[in-house]
Scaffold this active site. Structure first.
Site, short mmCIF file in Angstrom:
data_model
loop_
_atom_site.label_atom_id
_atom_site.label_comp_id
_atom_site.label_asym_id
_atom_site.label_seq_id
_atom_site.Cartn_x
_atom_site.Cartn_y
_atom_site.Cartn_z
N HIS A 409 0.97 -1.39 0.22
CA HIS A 409 0.31 -0.06 -0.10
C HIS A 409 0.76 1.61 0.74
O HIS A 409 1.28 1.71 0.66
CB HIS A 409 -0.58 0.37 1.47
CG HIS A 409 -1.72 -1.14 1.23
ND1 HIS A 409 -2.37 -1.66 2.63
CD2 HIS A 409 -1.99 -2.03 0.82
CE1 HIS A 409 -3.61 -2.50 2.26
NE2 HIS A 409 -3.72 -3.25 0.90
C1 LIG Z 1 -0.11 -7.25 -3.96
C2 LIG Z 1 -1.23 -5.69 -3.69
C3 LIG Z 1 -2.08 -6.44 -2.90
C4 LIG Z 1 -3.04 -5.27 -2.96
N1 LIG Z 1 -3.94 -5.51 -1.51
C5 LIG Z 1 -4.80 -4.51 -1.29
C6 LIG Z 1 -5.91 -5.37 -1.00
O1 LIG Z 1 -6.55 -6.17 -0.34
N2 LIG Z 1 -7.60 -4.35 -0.65
C7 LIG Z 1 -7.41 -2.88 -0.95
O2 LIG Z 1 -7.98 -1.89 -0.80
N3 LIG Z 1 -5.82 -2.36 -1.34
C8 LIG Z 1 -5.04 -3.20 -1.89
N4 LIG Z 1 -4.16 -3.26 -2.27
C9 LIG Z 1 -3.82 -1.34 -3.08
C10 LIG Z 1 -4.07 -1.02 -4.33
O3 LIG Z 1 -3.87 -2.41 -5.41
C11 LIG Z 1 -4.08 0.10 -3.91
O4 LIG Z 1 -4.00 1.33 -3.37
C12 LIG Z 1 -4.64 1.06 -6.04
O5 LIG Z 1 -4.50 -0.31 -6.78
C13 LIG Z 1 -3.93 2.17 -5.72
O6 LIG Z 1 -4.45 2.78 -7.17
P1 LIG Z 1 -4.47 4.02 -7.51
O7 LIG Z 1 -5.53 4.05 -8.95
O8 LIG Z 1 -3.63 4.63 -7.10
O9 LIG Z 1 -2.69 3.47 -8.34
P2 LIG Z 1 -2.40 1.68 -9.31
O10 LIG Z 1 -3.35 1.19 -8.74
O11 LIG Z 1 -1.04 1.48 -8.93
O12 LIG Z 1 -2.24 2.28 -11.03
C14 LIG Z 1 -1.58 2.86 -11.42
C15 LIG Z 1 -1.54 2.83 -13.36
O13 LIG Z 1 -0.60 3.57 -13.82
C16 LIG Z 1 -0.09 2.81 -14.69
N5 LIG Z 1 0.79 3.79 -15.06
C17 LIG Z 1 2.39 4.04 -14.36
N6 LIG Z 1 2.77 4.31 -14.92
C18 LIG Z 1 2.44 5.36 -16.33
C19 LIG Z 1 3.08 5.84 -17.35
N7 LIG Z 1 4.33 6.15 -17.23
N8 LIG Z 1 2.52 5.58 -18.35
C20 LIG Z 1 1.16 5.19 -18.51
N9 LIG Z 1 0.59 4.21 -17.41
C21 LIG Z 1 1.50 4.39 -16.17
C22 LIG Z 1 -0.17 1.47 -13.63
O14 LIG Z 1 1.17 0.44 -14.76
C23 LIG Z 1 -0.23 0.62 -12.90
O15 LIG Z 1 -1.78 0.26 -14.27
C24 LIG Z 1 -3.06 -4.08 -3.29
C25 LIG Z 1 -1.54 -3.54 -4.14
C26 LIG Z 1 -0.93 -4.74 -4.62
C27 LIG Z 1 0.06 -4.19 -5.26
#
Ligand SMILES: Cc1cc2nc3c(=O)[nH]c(=O)nc-3n(C[C@H](O)[C@H](O)[C@H](O)COP(=O)(O)OP(=O)(O)OC[C@H]3O[C@@H](n4cnc5c(N)ncnc54)[C@H](O)[C@@H]3O)c2cc1C
Length: 474
Positions: A409
């Site tokens: 996280h």
């Molecule tokens: C293994 C794991 C288990 C987890 N378990 C839980 C859980 O059980 N419950 C929960 O609530 N949360 C959990 N989380 C956390 C949750 O998944 C994250 O809080 C959430 O995904 C964050 O969302 P986001 O949109 O901020 O970013 P992300 O989900 O990280 O998405 C960002 C996206 O942007 C893309 N990206 C990055 N840089 C670039 C670029 N320069 N150009 C184009 N694309 C780009 C990436 O490839 C990615 O697909 C877990 C996370 C992981 C990794």
């Protein structure tokens, strides 16, 4: 390429934002660095999944006096594709604190509930249908014997239906199809490298790397850009583009320590549903829960007890992996010349490390109360614990420098709010002094969520996109 709006990153923040903008009638391009893969393209929690859907095959390290090994999703849907979907709404006290310290306008649980509900109606939240697996109920029962609160965490999941184990409600299963149905365009395998502004438009300089062809630079122009690359990559992209004010100065983790508990009967049966119970008695200091405990993962979690590997061969069905997770570990995100990934530097102070050490003891206590015969802490140099007496003898703190601390996280690298001294954006995600540029992911959260964060990431993205559509785009 051109669009009214470009959303960069298709994780929970980006997918929700892109959907609302497309449904408002805008031409929207959703740009994703990773591949566009179905949820079923790799078995959950497998090596194949690590290679296909994680950044750097799951190896990212925040360095400092104590290190944190963390992971990020890198595929359409981001972290939602690889996580366990454990779900909570943000606690009310936390939102009140963010409003007070960061001066976030119009933020309270009451005001956020409609956005939680709106997200929950597309990505469904359910409790297990039927009995929880024994790995899970052991933790619950151990906590109950100590008079601590332990509950089943609901998940972003649809149980029942054709698949016995149910179906995860990842972004590729929920918001991305809704986005495409509203006429949105998705371009995967495309990494945004830099943002520039000229002629009243934003331009994204990106590299498209298709699986079956040579890499190709592309440029996309748009009126508005939402950056949703996750809490590490969003500040990295903005800083590469010359935007630095309060950007990448305050990344936080939920640092985690794991243990393997061995019981005197089988608790880990192939085909069991995923474990779901959590001990919430000690929040906001730390929380505890159970992990996926497949045999290879037991090996990894026992790496500091290599002379006991034979126990895994003999007794892996009696073993489960458990974790304690705190809210701490402030870090910075900076780019380095010639390196693709940014440098993440973390500082965990004495209180942070003591909190984790205390959490480890409490977790071991709960497991012995649940009938464990041995607890193997995933910390270098720590002995196998065989009794409560051994737990009491554990040190009150530890250095954290051996790589035993991990995290899944990450948040708050670009916090939102009216407090200009510490916030990167206004109260609804618009980057200061950058017309038409927004942040829409976990970077915006003002601090650690204490509970699992995805629900809060989605609800805040929904709130801010609704605000943009209703008040900013007309
Ligand atoms: C293994 C794991 C288990 C987890 N378990 C839980 C859980 O059980 N419950 C929960 O609530 N949360 C959990 N989380 C956390 C949750 O998944 C994250 O809080 C959430 O995904 C964050 O969302 P986001 O949109 O901020 O970013 P992300 O989900 O990280 O998405 C960002 C996206 O942007 C893309 N990206 C990055 N840089 C670039 C670029 N320069 N150009 C184009 N694309 C780009 C990436 O490839 C990615 O697909 C877990 C996370 C992981 C990794």
């Amino acid at each position: 390429m051109t669009a009214d709006i470009v959303v960069i990153g298709s994780g929970p923040g980006g997918a929700v934002t892109a959907t609302l903008c497309a449904e408002a009638g805008k031409s929207v391009l959703l740009v994703e660095e990773g591949q566009n893969l179905s949820l079923q393209s790799a078995p959950p929690f497998s090596k194949e999944e690590l290679l296909l859907k994680y950044r750097n095959a799951g190896i990212c390290i925040a360095v400092g006096p104590s290190k944190i090994a963390y992971v990020e999703g890198r595929c359409v849907g981001g972290g939602s594709e690889i996580n366990r979907g454990l779900y909570h709404r943000a606690p009310e006290y936390l939102l009140d604190q963010w409003r007070a310290v960061f001066k976030v306008d119009d933020l309270s649980l009451d005001r956020l509930i409609p956005h939680f509900i709106a997200c929950e109606s597309t990505a469904r939240i359910e409790y297990l249908h039927g009995d929880a697996p024994l790995i899970s109920t052991r933790l619950r029962d151990g906590a109950a014997r100590l008079g601590w609160q332990a509950t089943e965490a609901p998940r972003l999941y649809r149980y029942g239906g054709e698949e016995k184990s149910g179906r995860k409600q990842s972004m590729s299963e929920t918001f991305v199809p809704r986005f495409l149905a509203a006429g949105g365009r998705l371009i995967a395998d495309t990494r945004a490298n830099r943002l520039t502004r000229s002629g009243g438009k934003w331009h994204v300089k990106a590299l498209h790397t298709p699986a079956n062809g040579p890499p190709r630079p592309i440029e996309i122009s748009a009126d508005q850009i939402f950056v949703a690359c996750g809490a590490v990559q969003t500040p990295a992209l903005l800083r590469r583009s010359g935007l630095t004010r309060n950007i990448g100065n305050s990344l936080y983790f939920h640092p985690m320590l794991k243990v393997v508990a061995q019981f005197d009967e089988d608790v880990n049966n192939p085909g069991d549903l995923d474990p779901v119970h959590q001990i919430r008695e000690f929040e906001p200091s730390f929380g505890m829960g159970c992990s996926i405990s497949k045999r290879p993962m037991l090996g990894l979690a026992m790496v500091n007890h290599a002379n006991h590997f034979a126990e895994i061969d003999r007794h892996w069905r009696r073993m489960g992996i458990y974790y304690v997770q705190a809210a701490s570990g402030k870090a910075t995100v900076r780019n380095l010349p010639f390196f693709r990934d940014p440098l993440v530097r973390v500082w965990q102070n004495g209180a942070d490390l003591r909190k984790l050490a205390d959490g480890l003891k409490r977790l071991a206590e709960a497991l012995f109360s649940a009938g464990a015969v041995a607890v193997y802490p995933s910390v270098q140099g720590y002995p196998v614990l065989r009794s409560m007496e051994d737990v009491r003898n554990l040190p009150a703190t530890f250095s954290g420098s051996d790589g035993s601390v991990t995290s899944v996280h990450v948040f708050s690298s670009c916090p939102m709010g009216g407090n200009e001294a510490i916030c990167a954006t206004d109260s609804f995600g618009r980057v200061r002094d950058a017309d038409g540029l927004y942040i829409a992911d976990a970077s915006l959260l003002c601090g650690p969520t204490v509970v699992n964060p995805q629900g809060t990431v989605m609800a805040i993205a929904h709130r801010n996109a609704t605000h943009a559509v209703e008040s900013r785009f007309n």
